[in-house]
Design a protein around this motif. Structure first.
Motif, PDB file in Angstrom:
ATOM      1  N   ASN A 164     122.754 -32.284  59.604  1.00 50.21           N
ATOM      2  CA  ASN A 164     122.222 -32.704  59.046  1.00 50.21           C
ATOM      3  C   ASN A 164     123.873 -33.462  57.444  1.00 50.21           C
ATOM      4  O   ASN A 164     124.015 -34.201  56.634  1.00 50.21           O
ATOM      5  CB  ASN A 164     121.278 -32.013  57.500  1.00 50.21           C
ATOM      6  CG  ASN A 164     120.048 -31.564  57.779  1.00 50.21           C
ATOM      7  OD1 ASN A 164     119.602 -33.150  59.032  1.00 50.21           O
ATOM      8  ND2 ASN A 164     119.220 -30.845  57.840  1.00 50.21           N
ATOM      9  N   LYS A 165     124.664 -31.823  57.376  1.00 50.34           N
ATOM     10  CA  LYS A 165     125.801 -32.352  57.085  1.00 50.34           C
ATOM     11  C   LYS A 165     126.960 -33.158  57.352  1.00 50.34           C
ATOM     12  O   LYS A 165     127.124 -34.831  56.415  1.00 50.34           O
ATOM     13  CB  LYS A 165     126.419 -30.884  57.053  1.00 50.34           C
ATOM     14  CG  LYS A 165     126.167 -29.956  56.200  1.00 50.34           C
ATOM     15  CD  LYS A 165     126.693 -28.334  56.042  1.00 50.34           C
ATOM     16  CE  LYS A 165     126.542 -27.270  55.068  1.00 50.34           C
ATOM     17  NZ  LYS A 165     127.491 -25.945  55.499  1.00 50.34           N
ATOM     18  N   LYS A 171     127.843 -40.816  55.667  1.00 50.27           N
ATOM     19  CA  LYS A 171     127.017 -41.698  55.024  1.00 50.27           C
ATOM     20  C   LYS A 171     128.393 -41.784  53.828  1.00 50.27           C
ATOM     21  O   LYS A 171     128.180 -42.965  53.174  1.00 50.27           O
ATOM     22  CB  LYS A 171     125.775 -40.800  54.731  1.00 50.27           C
ATOM     23  CG  LYS A 171     124.897 -42.133  53.396  1.00 50.27           C
ATOM     24  CD  LYS A 171     123.419 -41.580  53.042  1.00 50.27           C
ATOM     25  CE  LYS A 171     123.461 -42.186  52.470  1.00 50.27           C
ATOM     26  NZ  LYS A 171     121.861 -41.989  51.323  1.00 50.27           N
ATOM     27  N   GLU A 172     128.933 -40.460  53.654  1.00 51.45           N
ATOM     28  CA  GLU A 172     129.908 -41.070  52.483  1.00 51.45           C
ATOM     29  C   GLU A 172     130.729 -41.550  52.837  1.00 51.45           C
ATOM     30  O   GLU A 172     131.300 -42.293  52.244  1.00 51.45           O
ATOM     31  CB  GLU A 172     130.147 -39.491  51.874  1.00 51.45           C
ATOM     32  CG  GLU A 172     130.823 -39.639  51.074  1.00 51.45           C
ATOM     33  CD  GLU A 172     131.643 -37.962  50.319  1.00 51.45           C
ATOM     34  OE1 GLU A 172     132.030 -38.429  49.138  1.00 51.45           O
ATOM     35  OE2 GLU A 172     130.717 -36.680  50.919  1.00 51.45           O
ATOM     36  N   LYS A 177     133.988 -46.847  52.721  1.00 54.98           N
ATOM     37  CA  LYS A 177     134.308 -48.170  53.488  1.00 54.98           C
ATOM     38  C   LYS A 177     134.100 -49.602  53.456  1.00 54.98           C
ATOM     39  O   LYS A 177     135.179 -50.321  53.460  1.00 54.98           O
ATOM     40  CB  LYS A 177     134.422 -48.490  55.275  1.00 54.98           C
ATOM     41  CG  LYS A 177     134.724 -47.026  55.949  1.00 54.98           C
ATOM     42  CD  LYS A 177     134.291 -47.238  57.219  1.00 54.98           C
ATOM     43  CE  LYS A 177     134.806 -46.485  58.707  1.00 54.98           C
ATOM     44  NZ  LYS A 177     134.346 -45.843  59.818  1.00 54.98           N
ATOM     45  N   LYS A 178     133.231 -49.278  52.600  1.00 57.60           N
ATOM     46  CA  LYS A 178     132.523 -50.409  51.793  1.00 57.60           C
ATOM     47  C   LYS A 178     132.840 -50.287  50.011  1.00 57.60           C
ATOM     48  O   LYS A 178     133.229 -51.415  49.957  1.00 57.60           O
ATOM     49  CB  LYS A 178     131.024 -50.157  51.935  1.00 57.60           C
ATOM     50  CG  LYS A 178     129.974 -50.430  52.688  1.00 57.60           C
ATOM     51  CD  LYS A 178     128.947 -50.405  52.759  1.00 57.60           C
ATOM     52  CE  LYS A 178     128.114 -50.374  53.707  1.00 57.60           C
ATOM     53  NZ  LYS A 178     126.972 -50.409  54.094  1.00 57.60           N
ATOM     54  N   GLY A 179     134.017 -49.589  49.769  1.00 55.03           N
ATOM     55  CA  GLY A 179     134.293 -49.889  48.546  1.00 55.03           C
ATOM     56  C   GLY A 179     133.574 -48.582  47.097  1.00 55.03           C
ATOM     57  O   GLY A 179     134.036 -49.132  46.128  1.00 55.03           O
ATOM     58  N   GLU A 180     131.858 -48.761  47.851  1.00 60.75           N
ATOM     59  CA  GLU A 180     131.694 -48.114  46.984  1.00 60.75           C
ATOM     60  C   GLU A 180     131.437 -46.457  46.777  1.00 60.75           C
ATOM     61  O   GLU A 180     130.504 -45.823  46.976  1.00 60.75           O
ATOM     62  CB  GLU A 180     129.861 -47.990  48.033  1.00 60.75           C
ATOM     63  CG  GLU A 180     129.974 -49.475  47.253  1.00 60.75           C
ATOM     64  CD  GLU A 180     127.973 -49.832  48.159  1.00 60.75           C
ATOM     65  OE1 GLU A 180     127.552 -48.719  48.713  1.00 60.75           O
ATOM     66  OE2 GLU A 180     128.589 -50.800  48.480  1.00 60.75           O
ATOM     67  N   MET A 181     132.902 -46.171  46.181  1.00 62.36           N
ATOM     68  CA  MET A 181     133.366 -44.694  45.886  1.00 62.36           C
ATOM     69  C   MET A 181     132.563 -44.289  44.792  1.00 62.36           C
ATOM     70  O   MET A 181     132.476 -45.096  43.608  1.00 62.36           O
ATOM     71  CB  MET A 181     134.796 -44.261  45.871  1.00 62.36           C
ATOM     72  CG  MET A 181     135.094 -45.049  47.068  1.00 62.36           C
ATOM     73  SD  MET A 181     137.311 -44.356  47.182  1.00 62.36           S
ATOM     74  CE  MET A 181     137.848 -42.791  46.894  1.00 62.36           C
TER      75      MET A 181
END
Length: 493
Positions: A164-165, A171-172, A177-181
């Protein structure tokens, strides 16, 4: 377990227990004292703000005299500053610890754990403009999760937890990578930083509690030595048993784990890099410097040093007791031998009428067959007549050229050139203008320089960091007392 904890707290908060605490506990007595504002404000300024653990009596008296000038009617009772210090350190008060440090003949003072608890409680009464609950809530959940994870014995559940971790981390990573920090807001940053500084101060307070436990063990051991009439082995056994109880207690185990972690070079290096990154945050500009958290590691090391010093003192006290008993027994044997010699000299010229005692031998002589050594032929030494030839050394000569030479005259010129326009300058400023080329060797040479043009002074209560350069791929620096070079003309004036 919960029922036991509630029962203990109920007994602690009973009327009889609270009445006893009100009468005898140093923390409560300090808060309820008539001059509590005068006492606590001085103790906070001298010990808590400066984080000093041992202040000489002469210096503390001087500071207290200045502090008394600002307190109205404090001199009406005709008490001097020294009278107050002696009163605060006696057994009836117990707010200061009065002692002689090793290799020093002047009395020193340190704040007791009970006094520090009084200061902490009064500090908590300050109305805070910012009360953060999110960081503490997250900390509660993290601690509970650590307990569950650290006590999990089922391999399948442990693997499920780790998976799970791993999924959360992946996921993070995809979001980054998508720029959604995700970023912490300024409020969240301040809340977490204030929580960290508060816990750092609490750790310093815990050191005094651990140190006090070892001092109580030391006092009990001294009392036992004074009254002990049994064998030395039993006393040593009692001492190690009590010491082991402290080591094996929850407090002792936690302190040992903390000390091992903070002594790790990787941990200190990680802490320093983290503080450097935090100082770059706009939301914490000025807050980090005022908090003093950048030097808290050295404060922790200094506090733990006092704990280990108490353990060392107890070991020396026990060794001295054993040595004293040994010397006393040796003196007794020597006195018996001397008495026999004196008695023999008295009877030297007297003729004995009859034999009063006979000794064939002092001990029986036993000779066994196996005690006889077998014959061993002597070894013949053969001399070889051979000419010696010169060989070639295979050892490396690089060590002969690895010697570091520091030009002391060049360092003196660096100081003189800097003092042309200044009457005084610190060692750190000199090294900023003339960086170290030979690392620690060059720094030690600076500290040993003496010249007719300038004078060297060292500020024991002020510190500065000196950069040594890159060592084994890491940026190294040392913390030393602040060193000042002053023109002798300025000193004479």
């Amino acid at each position: 377990m919960e029922w036991i904890m509630r029962t203990d707290l109920k007994e602690h908060m009973s009327y009889a227990t609270l009445s006893n605490l009100r009468k005898y506990h140093p923390t409560w007595k300090l808060i309820a004292a008539d001059n509590a504002p005068f006492i606590i404000s001085f103790l906070y300024k001298e010990f808590i703000m400066t984080n000093l653990r041992a202040i000489p009596e002469s210096l503390l008296i001087s500071h207290l005299e200045h502090h008394m000038e600002d307190i109205p009617h404090i001199r009406d009772n005709n008490k001097s500053a020294k009278d107050y210090l002696v009163e605060w350190s006696d057994d009836a008060s117990g707010w200061l610890r009065r002692f002689y440090p090793r290799d020093d003949d002047e009395v020193h003072y340190d704040l007791t754990f009970s006094s520090e608890k009084s200061v902490e409680w009064l500090s908590s009464l300050k109305q805070s403009s910012f009360i953060g609950t999110e960081s503490r809530l997250i900390m509660v959940f993290d601690l509970l999760h650590q307990i569950v994870s650290g006590t999990q014995t089922n391999p399948l559940l442990k693997l499920m937890e780790l998976e799970n971790k791993k999924a959360d981390i992946e996921k993070e990573i995809d979001l980054v990578k998508k720029g959604e920090m995700k970023y912490l807001e300024d409020t969240q940053v301040k809340e977490r930083f204030l929580q960290a500084t508060s816990m750092a101060r609490e750790i310093l307070s815990d050191f005094r509690a651990v140190e006090q436990n070892f001092r109580l063990l030391n006092r009990n051991m001294r009392e036992k030595i004074a009254k002990w009439d049994k064998s030395k082995g039993e006393l040593v056994g009692d001492y190690f048993s009590e010491q082991n109880d402290i080591y094996c207690s929850d407090q002792g185990k936690s302190f040992n784990a903390f000390f091992e972690f903070i002594m790790s070079e990787d941990a200190r290096f990680d802490f320093e890099n983290t503080i450097k990154d935090i100082k770059q945050l706009d939301s914490l500009q000025g807050i980090v410097e005022r908090s003093g958290i950048d030097s808290v590691v050295y404060d922790w090391l200094d506090g733990s040093k006092h704990v280990w010093r108490n353990i060392e003192i107890m070991s020396e006290q026990l060794r001295r007791y054993v040595d004293d008993n040994y010397m006393e027994e040796e003196r007794r044997i020597n006195q018996i031998i001397k008495n026999i010699e004196i008695k023999a000299l008295e009877l030297k010229n007297e003729k004995l009428k009859h034999t009063f005692f006979e000794v064939d031998e002092l001990y029986p002589t036993i000779k066994l067959i196996y005690d006889r050594k077998l014959f061993t032929p002597p070894t013949k030494v053969e001399f070889i007549n051979k000419e010696l030839s010169y060989g070639k050394s295979e050892a490396s000569v690089e060590e002969l050229y690895a010697y570091v030479y520091v030009d002391k005259l060049k360092l003196i010129e660096n100081i003189k050139n800097t003092l042309i326009e200044n009457s005084s300058i610190s060692l750190g400023e000199i090294i900023e203008n003339h960086p170290l080329e030979c690392g620690l060797t060059e720094l030690l040479t600076y500290l040993s320089i003496d010249d007719d043009v300038f004078e060297f002074e060292m500020k024991e209560n002020e510190y500065e960091f000196i950069e040594l350069g890159i060592y084994e791929g890491k940026n190294s620096r040392v913390k030393i007392p602040k060193c000042i070079y002053v023109k002798r003309e300025s000193v004479d004036e």
